[in-house]
Design an enzyme around this catalytic site. Structure first.
Site, PDB file in Angstrom:
ATOM      1  N   GLU A  39      11.387  -6.521  -9.063  1.00  0.00           N
ATOM      2  CA  GLU A  39      10.631  -5.355  -9.488  1.00  0.00           C
ATOM      3  C   GLU A  39      11.528  -4.444 -10.333  1.00  0.00           C
ATOM      4  O   GLU A  39      12.257  -3.613  -9.772  1.00  0.00           O
ATOM      5  CB  GLU A  39      10.096  -4.579  -8.285  1.00  0.00           C
ATOM      6  CG  GLU A  39       9.026  -5.300  -7.504  1.00  0.00           C
ATOM      7  CD  GLU A  39       8.241  -4.339  -6.622  1.00  0.00           C
ATOM      8  OE1 GLU A  39       7.021  -4.289  -6.760  1.00  0.00           O
ATOM      9  OE2 GLU A  39       8.863  -3.621  -5.816  1.00  0.00           O
ATOM     10  N   GLU A  69      12.054   2.191  -4.064  1.00  0.00           N
ATOM     11  CA  GLU A  69      11.765   3.540  -3.565  1.00  0.00           C
ATOM     12  C   GLU A  69      12.580   3.844  -2.321  1.00  0.00           C
ATOM     13  O   GLU A  69      13.023   4.981  -2.122  1.00  0.00           O
ATOM     14  CB  GLU A  69      10.265   3.682  -3.301  1.00  0.00           C
ATOM     15  CG  GLU A  69       9.448   3.647  -4.590  1.00  0.00           C
ATOM     16  CD  GLU A  69       7.992   3.282  -4.404  1.00  0.00           C
ATOM     17  OE1 GLU A  69       7.293   3.165  -5.418  1.00  0.00           O
ATOM     18  OE2 GLU A  69       7.563   3.099  -3.237  1.00  0.00           O
ATOM     19  N   TRP A 102       0.807  -1.216   0.000  1.00  0.00           N
ATOM     20  CA  TRP A 102       0.000   0.000   0.000  1.00  0.00           C
ATOM     21  C   TRP A 102       0.846   1.275   0.000  1.00  0.00           C
ATOM     22  O   TRP A 102       0.324   2.358  -0.185  1.00  0.00           O
ATOM     23  CB  TRP A 102      -0.930  -0.007   1.213  1.00  0.00           C
ATOM     24  CG  TRP A 102      -2.161  -0.827   1.014  1.00  0.00           C
ATOM     25  CD1 TRP A 102      -2.315  -1.922   0.215  1.00  0.00           C
ATOM     26  CD2 TRP A 102      -3.435  -0.618   1.630  1.00  0.00           C
ATOM     27  NE1 TRP A 102      -3.582  -2.418   0.291  1.00  0.00           N
ATOM     28  CE2 TRP A 102      -4.300  -1.644   1.156  1.00  0.00           C
ATOM     29  CE3 TRP A 102      -3.928   0.306   2.551  1.00  0.00           C
ATOM     30  CZ2 TRP A 102      -5.635  -1.731   1.565  1.00  0.00           C
ATOM     31  CZ3 TRP A 102      -5.254   0.203   2.962  1.00  0.00           C
ATOM     32  CH2 TRP A 102      -6.099  -0.800   2.468  1.00  0.00           C
ATOM     33  N   LYS A 103       2.144   1.135   0.270  1.00  0.00           N
ATOM     34  CA  LYS A 103       3.047   2.293   0.295  1.00  0.00           C
ATOM     35  C   LYS A 103       2.493   3.356   1.257  1.00  0.00           C
ATOM     36  O   LYS A 103       1.945   3.006   2.291  1.00  0.00           O
ATOM     37  CB  LYS A 103       3.277   2.807  -1.120  1.00  0.00           C
ATOM     38  CG  LYS A 103       3.754   1.700  -2.072  1.00  0.00           C
ATOM     39  CD  LYS A 103       4.139   2.207  -3.425  1.00  0.00           C
ATOM     40  CE  LYS A 103       4.592   1.051  -4.305  1.00  0.00           C
ATOM     41  NZ  LYS A 103       5.085   1.494  -5.627  1.00  0.00           N
ATOM     42  N   HIS A 153      12.951  -2.106  -1.096  1.00  0.00           N
ATOM     43  CA  HIS A 153      12.148  -1.649  -2.227  1.00  0.00           C
ATOM     44  C   HIS A 153      12.902  -0.539  -2.950  1.00  0.00           C
ATOM     45  O   HIS A 153      13.628   0.247  -2.338  1.00  0.00           O
ATOM     46  CB  HIS A 153      10.794  -1.139  -1.734  1.00  0.00           C
ATOM     47  CG  HIS A 153       9.804  -0.911  -2.834  1.00  0.00           C
ATOM     48  ND1 HIS A 153       9.823   0.210  -3.631  1.00  0.00           N
ATOM     49  CD2 HIS A 153       8.772  -1.679  -3.272  1.00  0.00           C
ATOM     50  CE1 HIS A 153       8.841   0.135  -4.512  1.00  0.00           C
ATOM     51  NE2 HIS A 153       8.191  -0.998  -4.318  1.00  0.00           N
ATOM     52  N   GLY A 182       1.460  -3.010  -6.331  1.00  0.00           N
ATOM     53  CA  GLY A 182       1.376  -1.693  -5.724  1.00  0.00           C
ATOM     54  C   GLY A 182      -0.021  -1.133  -5.803  1.00  0.00           C
ATOM     55  O   GLY A 182      -0.926  -1.540  -5.079  1.00  0.00           O
ATOM     56  N   GLY A 183      -0.243  -0.182  -6.725  1.00  0.00           N
ATOM     57  CA  GLY A 183      -1.506   0.557  -6.786  1.00  0.00           C
ATOM     58  C   GLY A 183      -2.740  -0.308  -6.867  1.00  0.00           C
ATOM     59  O   GLY A 183      -3.766   0.013  -6.248  1.00  0.00           O
TER      60      GLY A 183
END
Length: 233
Positions: free
Chosen positions: A155, A89, A9-10, A87, A214-215
């Site tokens: 990823e 990010e 969900w980040k 990750h 993710g989204g």
């Protein structure tokens, strides 16, 4: 080996979104595992929602003067059974190195959490023919010697949130490479613009044991077809 649909969900989700966690649990088909990496603020409140939970990061130290950080034991105490580490990010935004990720993974294991370690190349690295070198170095540097329950997520950075997806052959090449370098029983996930319309094709690739989404994991209606495709694969 049971397949795994994991949702990240980040930095999304408040108490109003707990209903979505329950909806994912209700939509989950039998025969696969489902894991949601929620923001830490929701973990304790979602622990009885009927789905396995993960943190999105942890500190390498068990406790101490690290304002704003979370120890792996804190995540476990809040209901998590796993934690995403490395990750892209985090690697990009926080400058996390393979050594730092390895230390966090060791802390996660010590706290009883399964580490979900992410690897992946940038577009420049892919186009330069260095994808396997990059992914191999990240894997070797980030995975501790002992990691029960280890999950590795491939990823490609250039596919995350962009709508671009590697070809099945590109995914197969990397997953076969990873499969030869991880302990037996390690689940290998693919992540990067996974959606209901391409999930079946991705899950047909050898050595793909699930997805890190993710989204699409934020909306049960979008995540459900991915879970169903995995269960059917």
């Amino acid at each position: 080996m049971r397949k795994l649909a994991a949702g990240n969900w980040k930095m999304n989700g408040t108490s109003a979104d707990l209903a979505a966690v329950r909806a994912v649990a209700e939509a989950a088909p039998g025969g696969i595992d489902v894991l949601l990496a929620l923001p830490a603020t929701l973990l304790d409140r979602a622990r009885d929602a009927g789905v396995a939970l993960a943190g999105q990061d942890c500190h390498a130290a068990a406790k101490g003067a690290h304002t704003g950080d979370l120890a792996a034991a804190m995540l476990a105490d809040a209901g998590a059974t796993a934690v995403i580490l490395g990750h892209s990010e985090r690697r990009a935004d926080h400058g996390e190195t393979d050594d730092a990720i390895r230390a966090k993974a060791e802390a996660a294991v010590a706290a009883g959490l399964a580490p979900v370690i992410c690897v992946g190349e940038t577009l420049d690295q892919r186009e330069g023919g260095r994808a396997l070198d990059v992914v191999g170095a990240q894997l070797a540097g980030s995975v501790p010697d002992r990691a029960p329950g280890l999950v590795v997520a491939y990823e490609p950075v250039w596919a995350i949130g962009t709508g671009r997806v590697p070809t099945p052959d590109q995914i197969a090449e990397v997953h076969a490479f990873l499969a030869g370098r991880v302990p037996a029983g390690t689940r290998l996930l693919y992540g990067g613009s996974v959606k209901g319309s391409n999930a079946a094709e991705i899950f047909a690739v050898p050595h793909v044991h699930g997805a890190l989404v993710g989204g699409a994991s934020l909306k049960p209606g979008d995540f459900a077809p991915i879970m169903q495709a995995l269960a059917a694969s």
